[in-house]
Write a protein that holds these residues in place. Sequence first.
Motif, short mmCIF file in Angstrom:
data_model
loop_
_atom_site.label_atom_id
_atom_site.label_comp_id
_atom_site.label_asym_id
_atom_site.label_seq_id
_atom_site.Cartn_x
_atom_site.Cartn_y
_atom_site.Cartn_z
N ALA A 243 31.34 45.73 15.99
CA ALA A 243 30.98 46.47 17.20
C ALA A 243 30.37 45.54 18.24
N LEU A 244 29.47 44.65 17.79
CA LEU A 244 28.85 43.70 18.72
C LEU A 244 29.87 42.74 19.32
N SER A 245 30.77 42.24 18.49
CA SER A 245 31.78 41.30 19.00
C SER A 245 32.74 42.00 19.95
N LEU A 246 33.05 43.27 19.67
CA LEU A 246 33.92 44.02 20.58
C LEU A 246 33.23 44.22 21.93
N ALA A 247 31.93 44.56 21.89
CA ALA A 247 31.18 44.75 23.13
C ALA A 247 31.14 43.46 23.95
N ALA A 248 30.89 42.33 23.27
CA ALA A 248 30.82 41.04 23.97
C ALA A 248 32.17 40.68 24.58
N ALA A 249 33.24 40.86 23.82
CA ALA A 249 34.57 40.53 24.32
C ALA A 249 34.96 41.43 25.48
N ALA A 250 34.66 42.74 25.36
CA ALA A 250 35.02 43.68 26.43
C ALA A 250 34.24 43.38 27.70
N TYR A 251 32.94 43.06 27.55
CA TYR A 251 32.13 42.75 28.73
C TYR A 251 32.63 41.50 29.44
N MET A 252 32.92 40.46 28.66
CA MET A 252 33.39 39.22 29.27
C MET A 252 34.80 39.39 29.86
N GLN A 253 35.60 40.26 29.27
CA GLN A 253 36.90 40.56 29.86
C GLN A 253 36.74 41.24 31.21
N TYR A 254 35.75 42.15 31.27
CA TYR A 254 35.42 42.81 32.54
C TYR A 254 34.96 41.77 33.57
N CYS A 255 34.10 40.85 33.15
CA CYS A 255 33.63 39.79 34.06
C CYS A 255 34.79 38.93 34.54
N ARG A 256 35.68 38.59 33.65
CA ARG A 256 36.83 37.76 34.02
C ARG A 256 37.67 38.45 35.07
N ARG A 257 37.92 39.73 34.88
CA ARG A 257 38.72 40.47 35.85
C ARG A 257 37.98 40.60 37.19
N THR A 258 36.68 40.79 37.13
CA THR A 258 35.89 41.01 38.34
C THR A 258 35.79 39.77 39.21
N VAL A 259 35.64 38.60 38.59
CA VAL A 259 35.46 37.38 39.39
C VAL A 259 36.78 36.75 39.81
N ASP A 260 37.89 37.23 39.31
CA ASP A 260 39.18 36.63 39.61
C ASP A 260 39.40 36.54 41.11
N LEU A 261 39.77 35.35 41.58
CA LEU A 261 39.96 35.12 43.00
C LEU A 261 41.09 35.96 43.58
N ARG A 262 42.06 36.27 42.75
CA ARG A 262 43.17 37.09 43.21
C ARG A 262 42.70 38.52 43.47
N GLY A 263 43.20 39.10 44.53
CA GLY A 263 42.84 40.48 44.84
C GLY A 263 41.44 40.63 45.40
N GLY A 264 40.89 39.57 46.00
CA GLY A 264 39.56 39.67 46.61
C GLY A 264 38.43 39.76 45.62
#
Length: 263
Positions: A53-74
């Motif tokens: 559960a902890l590893s899933l939460a960490a991976a999902a959060y960092m996936q969210y961060c990766r999508r959020t900071v992506d230069l593409r799409g502003g």
Amino acid sequence: MNSSKKADYGNWVPRKLMNALWGVFLGLLFLAVLNALLWRNSAAALLLGAFSALSLAAAAYMQYCRRTVDLRGGGLSGKFYDELLDHLAWQGQGRLLDIGCGSGALSIRCAQRFPAAQIIGVDYWSGVWDYSQKQCEENARLEGCDARIGFRHGDAARLEFADESFDAAVSCFVFHEVKTISGRSKRPVVEEALRVLKKGGSFAFIDLFGRSALYGDMEEFVQRMKDSGLREVNYIPRAGAAFVPALARPMMTSGVGLLYGVK
């Protein structure tokens, strides 16, 4: 400019990190399934369930961060670049140094913002991020500004330029990553950036300046820079924090600040 191929700027959250996080989760999940089918150990089931559960939460959060900071799409990284350049008091005449240029994204944005400027981007290009000098050069070519940008390998703690070589200097989320200085303080990296800036030159740096373990008391540091003879020094804590509050966590951008002024 080649319109059939787009520039590849990568991401501040490396693909290697994401692969590792999802790999850990899948590994733990596999062990949990094995335990349920074969071993049937209740203590192991509890531990594997909790760690999964902890590893899933960490991976999902960092996936969210990766999508959020992506230069593409502003994405968020572009907003930080714009905020940085909006505070750079420079007319674009002369040479600008981008310290820690990564994939060339900020260097290229500088070239687009200042069409008369010559840009130099330096980076250590370690194996942590999916960046390279070749990638920077290709991105600049695709964006049609390669004639005014040069990229070279360099250490932000020991820049291979003479004193007062540049009319402007920028850096975004780089200084805290520099490992080639002794001690935890990153102040020497800031001072090195200012060393290669001409008297009267402008600078704008975004980093984790609010983390005292890295920079100490920022009010004292700003005053120290003023006392050293800099014409103007300004500091904005929590720069860009309103963009995505969910990123203001110890793992990501807590302590982010913008340091800018004129030497």
